[in-house]
Design a protein around this motif. Structure first.
Motif, PDB file in Angstrom:
ATOM      1  N   UNK C  17      38.118  34.956  50.312  1.00  0.00           N
ATOM      2  CA  UNK C  17      37.706  36.167  49.813  1.00  0.00           C
ATOM      3  C   UNK C  17      38.601  36.805  48.733  1.00  0.00           C
ATOM      4  N   UNK C  18      40.059  36.768  49.345  1.00  0.00           N
ATOM      5  CA  UNK C  18      40.929  37.491  48.858  1.00  0.00           C
ATOM      6  C   UNK C  18      41.634  36.950  47.506  1.00  0.00           C
ATOM      7  N   UNK C  19      41.295  35.545  47.317  1.00  0.00           N
ATOM      8  CA  UNK C  19      41.907  34.706  46.234  1.00  0.00           C
ATOM      9  C   UNK C  19      40.873  34.013  45.340  1.00  0.00           C
ATOM     10  N   UNK C  21      37.610  35.077  45.524  1.00  0.00           N
ATOM     11  CA  UNK C  21      36.198  35.898  45.313  1.00  0.00           C
ATOM     12  C   UNK C  21      35.047  35.216  45.720  1.00  0.00           C
ATOM     13  N   UNK C 176      34.281  52.139  46.721  1.00  0.00           N
ATOM     14  CA  UNK C 176      35.531  52.383  46.042  1.00  0.00           C
ATOM     15  C   UNK C 176      36.986  52.133  46.923  1.00  0.00           C
ATOM     16  N   UNK C 179      37.620  48.681  48.047  1.00  0.00           N
ATOM     17  CA  UNK C 179      37.752  47.661  47.054  1.00  0.00           C
ATOM     18  C   UNK C 179      39.225  47.884  46.732  1.00  0.00           C
ATOM     19  N   UNK C 180      39.904  49.080  46.720  1.00  0.00           N
ATOM     20  CA  UNK C 180      41.257  49.245  46.580  1.00  0.00           C
ATOM     21  C   UNK C 180      42.306  48.862  47.598  1.00  0.00           C
ATOM     22  N   UNK C 182      41.137  46.422  49.631  1.00  0.00           N
ATOM     23  CA  UNK C 182      40.964  44.978  49.539  1.00  0.00           C
ATOM     24  C   UNK C 182      42.044  44.544  48.575  1.00  0.00           C
ATOM     25  N   UNK C 183      42.298  45.257  47.363  1.00  0.00           N
ATOM     26  CA  UNK C 183      43.288  44.913  46.328  1.00  0.00           C
ATOM     27  C   UNK C 183      44.660  44.708  47.027  1.00  0.00           C
ATOM     28  N   UNK C 184      45.005  45.722  48.083  1.00  0.00           N
ATOM     29  CA  UNK C 184      46.342  45.601  48.488  1.00  0.00           C
ATOM     30  C   UNK C 184      46.438  44.710  49.383  1.00  0.00           C
ATOM     31  N   UNK C 186      44.862  41.856  49.192  1.00  0.00           N
ATOM     32  CA  UNK C 186      44.865  40.675  48.492  1.00  0.00           C
ATOM     33  C   UNK C 186      46.599  40.271  47.870  1.00  0.00           C
ATOM     34  N   UNK C 187      46.913  41.629  47.491  1.00  0.00           N
ATOM     35  CA  UNK C 187      48.548  41.432  47.400  1.00  0.00           C
ATOM     36  C   UNK C 187      49.287  41.102  48.545  1.00  0.00           C
ATOM     37  N   UNK C 190      49.051  37.484  48.588  1.00  0.00           N
ATOM     38  CA  UNK C 190      49.677  36.742  47.400  1.00  0.00           C
ATOM     39  C   UNK C 190      51.009  36.268  47.990  1.00  0.00           C
TER      40      UNK C 190
END
Lengths: 207, 195, 199
Positions: C17-19, C21, C176, C179-180, C182-184, C186-187, C190
Motif C-alpha cells: 500500500x504505502x510504497x 500504491x 483528505x 490521505x495525509x 497515510x503520507x506520514x 509512508x514516510x 521509507x
C-alpha cells in the motif's frame, strides 16, 4: 439531464478521483510526472469510452445474472488492446506506467460507470458519460502530477526550470503522493462547501 | 416455469461464451497487428543504444552471445574495415537494482576503456534511482573514458572510485555491478578475437 | 535465508500500500475500525495466496507454452473473479462463522487491484534470482505481501480511530486527512529502505 451536463458533470462536480474517491491507485502511483498522467488519463479515457459504448449496445442481450463477468471481460479486452498499442507505439510510456496499464481493469471508475450508467442508458449518453468521466479523471491526474513534478523534480512535462539542488525530493516519492492528493482534495471540498453555503445564503436572502 | 429457467441458463452460457469468444478473437487480431511494431520498437531502442555507446563507428557489427553468471549476454562487436576491433557494445544487466533488475548497454574501445553507457530498460524509483538516466543526472557520465583495469568500479562508500547518486546508493551500486559484468564479458570477447 | 529476506522485503520495504500504491481503495474504505481492518486483511491474504497460486500455475503451464501471454490480463481477472465467488460459496457452506466474519469483504476483493497487481507482478521477474519463475516462491511472496497489506491497514485503522475525536477544518474531514495521515505513515515506512536487497 441535458447532453452537455452528462459530459461535464465528471469534470468537477462528480470528478471521479477527487470527489467520488474512485481510482485512487493510479492517481497516487503514476502521478510522478505530467507526461505519465496524460498517458494514463488517455488510456483510461479510451477504455471508459469503448466499454461504455459496447456495454450500452449489449445491455439488452446480457442477462442480469452474468452481467458483472460480462462487463469484466469487455473491459479487460479493451485494456489489453490499449496495453498492446502502447507497447507497440509508445514504448517509453509503457515502461514508466508498468503494471498500472493492465490494472485499469480493476479501476473502480470503469466498472462503476458500466454498472451505474452504461447498463441503464442509451448509446450516445453512455459515450458522453464515459468521455466526461475520463476527462475528469485525466484532469485530476494532471493536477496532482503537476504539483508533484514542479515541487519534487523542478520540471513541468520534462522541462526543467528549477535546478535539481533545490528540489523537494519527498514529493516525487511515495509519501508525497498521499500528501499532495490529500491537500488537493481538501481544497476542492473547501471550495465546494463555500459555493454551496453562498448559494444557500443567497436563497435565504431572496426569500 | 422449470423450462423457462433452463432456457435462461442456456442463454447465460451462450452469451458469456459468445462475449469471451469475440473478446479473444479481437485481442488475437490486435496482437497480430501490434506484434510487428512492438518488436520493431524494441529493436530500434537497442540499435540506438548501441549507436550511442560506440560513437563515431559506422561499419560491420557482429553479434555473439556469451554466457555469464547463468545468463546469456548479447555482445555486439564493432569491426573496422581492416578486420581489427574498433570496440565492443555489451548488453549487460544487474540483479542488484532497487527494482530488481535493469539492463544497460556499455561500449568499450579496443583497449577496454569505457566509451559510453546507456540504460536500455530500468524501473528505478522516480526522483531517486532513475537518476542513472543521463537525462536526469550526470551520474552515468563519470564512467565515460575510464579504464576498469585501474578505475575501481565501486561506489566510494565501498572503497571504489564512483561517486554514488545521493540517497540512491543501491541503484549506484547496481550500475557499477552491471558495468563490471560488461567489462568481464569484454575481456572474454577480446581474448577470443585476438586468438 | 533467501526466503526470510524476500518476506521482510515484501512486508516492510516494498509494502504494497504505502510504497507500491496497490489496494488503496480498501485501505481508505475499510479502515475506520481496527476489527474490520483485521477482517479485510484476513480475507485479502486468503484470496491473494489462492489467486497467485492459480494464476502463476496458469502462466507457467498454459500461457507461456501456448505463447498467448497477451491474454494474461483477461485470464487473470476472470480467474480472480471466479475464485472470489467460489471462496464465498464454499465459506458459506463449510464455515458459516468465518463467512460471517469475512463475507462482506469478499465481493470487494474482485476490484481490489492488489490481487491482480501482485498476480501480474510475480510473473514479470524471478523473485529469487537463482530459482527462476517458481510457483512456490510466488505464493510465499503473495502471502508476505498480504501480511504487509494487513499490517498497514491495521496500523492505519488504529490511527483513524484516534483521529475521529480531533477537531480539524471541515474540508479536511474524512478522506483528505486520511490521505495525509497515510503520507506520514509512508514516510515512516521509507525508513525501511535498504534494509534488504529487493527481488
Amino acid at each position: 439531464m441535458s447532453k452537455v451536463k452528462i459530459l461535464t458533470k465528471g469534470f468537477f462536480k462528480e470528478n471521479p478521483s477527487l470527489i467520488l474517491v474512485l481510482g485512487m491507485c493510479p492517481t497516487l502511483a503514476v502521478t510522478t510526472s505530467v507526461n505519465n498522467a496524460i498517458g494514463m488519463g488517455a488510456a483510461t479515457t479510451f477504455v471508459l469510452l469503448m466499454s461504455n459504448l459496447i456495454i450500452s449496445l449489449l445491455k439488452n442481450v446480457i442477462p442480469d445474472k452474468v452481467r458483472i463477468p460480462c462487463f469484466i471481460v469487455i473491459i479487460a479486452t479493451f485494456v489489453s488492446i490499449v496495453d498492446l498499442i502502447i507497447q507497440g507505439f509508445v514504448p517509453a510510456l509503457s515502461e514508466s506506467l508498468g503494471v498500472f496499464i493492465p490494472l485499469i481493469v480493476v479501476n473502480c471508475i470503469v466498472l462503476g460507470r458500466a454498472e451505474a450508467f452504461a447498463s441503464k442508458n442509451g448509446v450516445i449518453d453512455s459515450i458522453l458519460d464515459g468521455l466526461g468521466m475520463g476527462i475528469g479523471f485525466t484532469i485530476s491526474l494532471i493536477l496532482v502530477a503537476a504539483v508533484r513534478e514542479i515541487l519534487g523534480a523542478g520540471s513541468f512535462m520534462g522541462f526543467q526550470f528549477i535546478p535539481s539542488d533545490y528540489n523537494i525530493l519527498i514529493f516525487v516519492l511515495a509519501p508525497g503522493a498521499f500528501l499532495v492528493l490529500g491537500f488537493i482534495m481538501a481544497l476542492m471540498r473547501h471550495i465546494i462547501n463555500r459555493v454551496t453555503e453562498k448559494r444557500k445564503n443567497k436563497m435565504c436572502a431572496a426569500k | 416455469m422449470a423450462q423457462k429457467k433452463e432456457a435462461s441458463l442456456i442463454k447465460l452460457v451462450v452469451v458469456l461464451t459468445a462475449i469471451a469468444l469475440v473478446a479473444g478473437l479481437a485481442l488475437t487480431g490486435v496482437y497480430a497487428l501490434t506484434k510487428g511494431p512492438i518488436e520493431l520498437s524494441q529493436k530500434e531502442k537497442k540499435d540506438k543504444a548501441l549507436h550511442d555507446v560506440l560513437p563515431g563507428f559506422s561499419g560491420n557489427i557482429a553479434d555473439t552471445v556469451i554466457s555469464i553468471d547463468g545468463e546469456d549476454v548479447t555482445v555486439h562487436k564493432a569491426i573496422n574495415a581492416d578486420g581489427s576491433l574498433f570496440g565492443v557494445g555489451v548488453e549487460t544487466f544487474t540483479k542488484k537494482a532497487f527494482a530488481g533488475r535493469f539492463d544497460l548497454m556499455v561500449g568499450f574501445d579496443d583497449d577496454g576503456v569505457i566509451l559510453n553507457t546507456e540504460v536500455i530498460k530500468a524501473g528505478e524509483t522516480p526522483g531517486l534511482g532513475d537518476k542513472i538516466n543521463k537525462s536526469k543526472s550526470d551520474f552515468a557520465k563519470q564512467f565515460n573514458g575510464q579504464d576498469p583495469a585501474e578505475y575501481k568500479l565501486q561506489v566510494s562508500k565501498d572503497g571504489g572510485d564512483v561517486d554514488a547518486i545521493t540517497a540512491a546508493t543501491i541503484s549506484s551500486r547496481a550500475y557499477c555491478d552491471a558495468v563490471q559484468r560488461a567489462y568481464n564479458v569484454f575481456k572474454i570477447v577480446k581474448e577470443a578475437h585476438h586468438e | 535465508m533467501e526466503y526470510i529476506l524476500m518476506i521482510i522485503g515484501a512486508v516492510l520495504v516494498n509494502n504494497i500500500i504505502l510504497v507500491q500504491f496497490l489496494g488503496i481503495c480498501p485501505f481508505l474504505g475499510v479502515s475506520s475500525k481496527v476489527n474490520t481492518a483485521l477482517g479485510m486483511g484476513a480475507a485479502v491474504t486468503f484470496v491473494m495466496a489462492l489467486a497467485t497460486l492459480v494464476t502463476s500455475a496458469l502462466q507457467k503451464y498454459v500461457l507461456v507454452p501456448l505463447n498467448i501471454t497477451f491474454l494474461q490480463t483477461i485470464v487473470f481477472i476472470l480467474v480472480i473473479a471466479s475464485l472470489v465467488q467460489m471462496v464465498e460459496i464454499m465459506l458459506k457452506k463449510m464455515s458459516p462463522s468465518l463467512y460471517k466474519a469475512l463475507g462482506v469483504y469478499l465481493p470487494l476483493i474482485t476490484t481490489n487491484c492488489a490481487v491482480l497487481g501482485i498476480a501480474i507482478k510475480v510473473t514479470e521477474q524471478p523473485l529469487i534470482a537463482a530459482h527462476g519463475f517458481s510457483i512456490i516462491d510466488s505464493t510465499i511472496y503473495s502471502v508476505a505481501i498480504a501480511i504487509g497489506f494487513t499490517l498497514a491497514i491495521v496500523i492505519f485503522a488504529g490511527l483513524r480511530e484516534q483521529m475521529e475525536l480531533v477537531d480539524i477544518p471541515k474540508g479536511m474531514k474524512g478522506v483528505p486527512i486520511a490521505l495525509i495521515t497515510a503520507g506520514i505513515l509512508a514516510m515512516a515506512f521509507m525508513g525501511f529502505n535498504g534494509l534488504v536487497p529487493l527481488p
